[in-house]
Design an enzyme around this catalytic site. Sequence first.
Site, PDB file in Angstrom:
ATOM      1  N   ASP A 162       0.652  -0.654   0.271  1.00  0.00           N
ATOM      2  CA  ASP A 162      -0.300   0.001  -0.178  1.00  0.00           C
ATOM      3  C   ASP A 162       1.133   1.881  -0.076  1.00  0.00           C
ATOM      4  OD1 ASP A 162      -1.637   1.789   0.076  1.00  0.00           O
ATOM      5  OD2 ASP A 162      -3.091   1.017   1.380  1.00  0.00           O
TER       6      ASP A 162
HETATM    7  C1  BGC Z   1      -4.931   4.040   0.303  1.00  0.00           C
HETATM    8  C2  BGC Z   1      -4.963   2.328  -1.252  1.00  0.00           C
HETATM    9  C3  BGC Z   1      -5.078   3.373  -2.222  1.00  0.00           C
HETATM   10  C4  BGC Z   1      -3.949   4.254  -2.173  1.00  0.00           C
HETATM   11  C5  BGC Z   1      -2.968   5.111  -3.643  1.00  0.00           C
HETATM   12  C6  BGC Z   1      -3.573   4.246  -0.403  1.00  0.00           C
HETATM   13  O1  BGC Z   1      -3.519   5.284   0.531  1.00  0.00           O
HETATM   14  O2  BGC Z   1      -4.751   2.846   1.508  1.00  0.00           O
HETATM   15  O3  BGC Z   1      -6.349   2.112  -1.179  1.00  0.00           O
HETATM   16  O4  BGC Z   1      -5.011   2.373  -3.696  1.00  0.00           O
HETATM   17  O5  BGC Z   1      -3.174   4.929  -1.581  1.00  0.00           O
HETATM   18  O6  BGC Z   1      -4.064   6.366  -3.632  1.00  0.00           O
END
Ligand code: BGC
Length: 700
Positions: free
Chosen positions: A263
């Site tokens: 993530d």
């Molecule tokens: C979120 C993800 C997301 C990523 C990219 C993160 O903060 O937890 O779900 O895909 O950001 O935007």
Amino acid sequence: MLVMTANVAVLAQGLTLRQDNIDEVLSELTLKEKAELVVGAGYKSMLAGMTGAKVAVPGAAGMTRAIPRLGIPAIVLSDGPAGVRIEPSRKGSTDSFYCTGFPIGSLLSSTWNTEIVERVGAAIGNEALEYGVDVLLAPGMNIHRNPLCGRNFEYYSEDPLLSGKIAASYIRGVQSQGVGTSVKHFAANNQETNRFWNDSRVSEEVLREIYLRNFEIAVREAGPWTVMASYNRLNGIHTQEDKWLLTDVLRNEWNYEGLVMTDWTGNRNTAAQIQAGCDLMEPGKRSQIRELVRKVKKGELAEADLDICVRRVLELVVKTPVFKGYERSLKPDLAAHAVVAREAAEEGIVLLKNDQSALPLAQGAVAALFGVGSYQLLAGGTGSGHVHRPYVMQLDDALAREGITVFAPLAALYRQHIMAHPPKKSFLSGMLGSPAIPEMPVSYATLESAATGADMAVITLSRQAGEGGDRHLDDDFLLSDPEIRLLTDACEVFHSLGKKVIVVLNVGGVVETASWKQLPDAIVLGWQPGQEGGSALARILSGSVCPSGKLPVTFPIDYFDLPSSANFPFDYSGRNSMSAGSEKENDVKNVGYTVYEEGFDVGYRYFSQPGAPAVSYPFGFGLSYTSFEVSEPVFSGDTVSISVKNVGAVAGKEVVMILDPVLRAFGKTRLLQPGETETLILTLAELDTTHFVIEQRPGI
Ligand code: BGC
């Protein structure tokens, strides 16, 4: 359909990446190039809307790095679950790049219809393809352990089978377009408070049966191209560094062959992630490349381990549209996709109460619409679950189209209020969505004049949430004092004139209903229904569509009836201000933890037990404008057949669920005309009785 054109690759030394020469290319890469391939290209594309940087897809959450000398292109990764999240405008261009805003995850699972979810996935996948996105960062599929999790709206259910099957359909839909998915957030990412550090402490039995089971179904049945490891720790180890989770379970047990990525922000031990089987670091920092090179040189990281991850990146790259030279049109068929968004919303709206057939509304009726949401419907949540959609069809306009007149003097007051509270514009709100407009106080005199001039009241109550924070009890899970006052007064005034009151819940997650549900005549759970939400709601309210959504999650009477409430962080009168045993949020990083002490007692698995508290609305609940006769199920091997007959007066669809004692199968009929019957043949999911002692779990 993918169109092959000249590869973007530039040939050097004669060697260029193909689907069948990955090993050869791997052996040609320098150590630095290998490290570059597993570390993303940073925030450049995500911030391009602000910086004006020239990138393939402004607003896309991340990219990988290209190695042009070997014909390895950069691939583009973009959120998210309710539609593609990219910048809607670009510097120097008068064109727009909007994406369809589909209903949120909780609504998609409320359809209990894998076919419509697959169509939603295909439409989102097509928009990704046409805008130049290679991997969609969706679906989000963490279990609804507790209603206050700020991201439940992106997720599906408290039940792993429903969650897994809906996710698998979504993945099949997206990937049918030649674009990848990233199932997230793997795993046990069930709260947003202290999200980068919180340690989810959960027994292996419970983990496997509830929190991993849905991912297992999605992985085995739909083969997502990628999996996104979560921010949190799991039993002490960051999931991104957890070899047991990412290699032993995901790959060795479930035979997963795709790529695992991190993530976005948060804790990093890059070498440990490589060793665990986390192949791609997003969004990626240069320092991570240096760290990998240094550690390999010092013998602290085996180059063979790095090679495994590099191979998986290359295996992903060769599947992508950019590698195949697909020429994006930048013109997806938004009009066609809006129809899919509306149809999905119509199937997932849940009718919770309908006393004396308060609904559907009579043609030509005059409706007094209360609540800001009646004029400014919240189509979705914020954060990476947000979508830059071209419009949101509002309930007032849509009702008018359905032949229901909106009581104009009240509408004028609300419009003035909305104009006086323009959403605060900031860089972040532009990127991630704006907070909801505060409610308008309604005087008794206004209520009286509306009750005289209109035939009924429709009160929309809205809630907004998004990543980075959990919901609160006061004014969020619970209705606020002004909302309760509006509801009480409206019911008093309208009922005194023999007129009905209908509540529309425009929410991302569960709210308290038990203390007030006796007041209105009807309650419609509209969720956050996407850009066509107003149309879908109006078509349900007017009876053009018969409601067929069912709850994917239990609505408890009291928040504290939920076993997980003893171990969930929330700020409520000083009680339990952080997960049990942990320090205050973000105080001392490594110490936050949440014990999943409730074990299997999640949702209906708890509330269906003898002696458990009653609920406000159970899992699977949902009313219809027609009625059905359902035959006794006939079991044969691993299938079960059930006949459903529409014995009511209007056409409708019905959901069938086999709870034995937990959900083992479900299906939905086609639209059945009055008198029509359909026989559904369902396949029973296997229950892994080594991890779940079936006899201990009573049926519901
Ligand atoms: C979120 C993800 C997301 C990523 C990219 C993160 O903060 O937890 O779900 O895909 O950001 O935007």
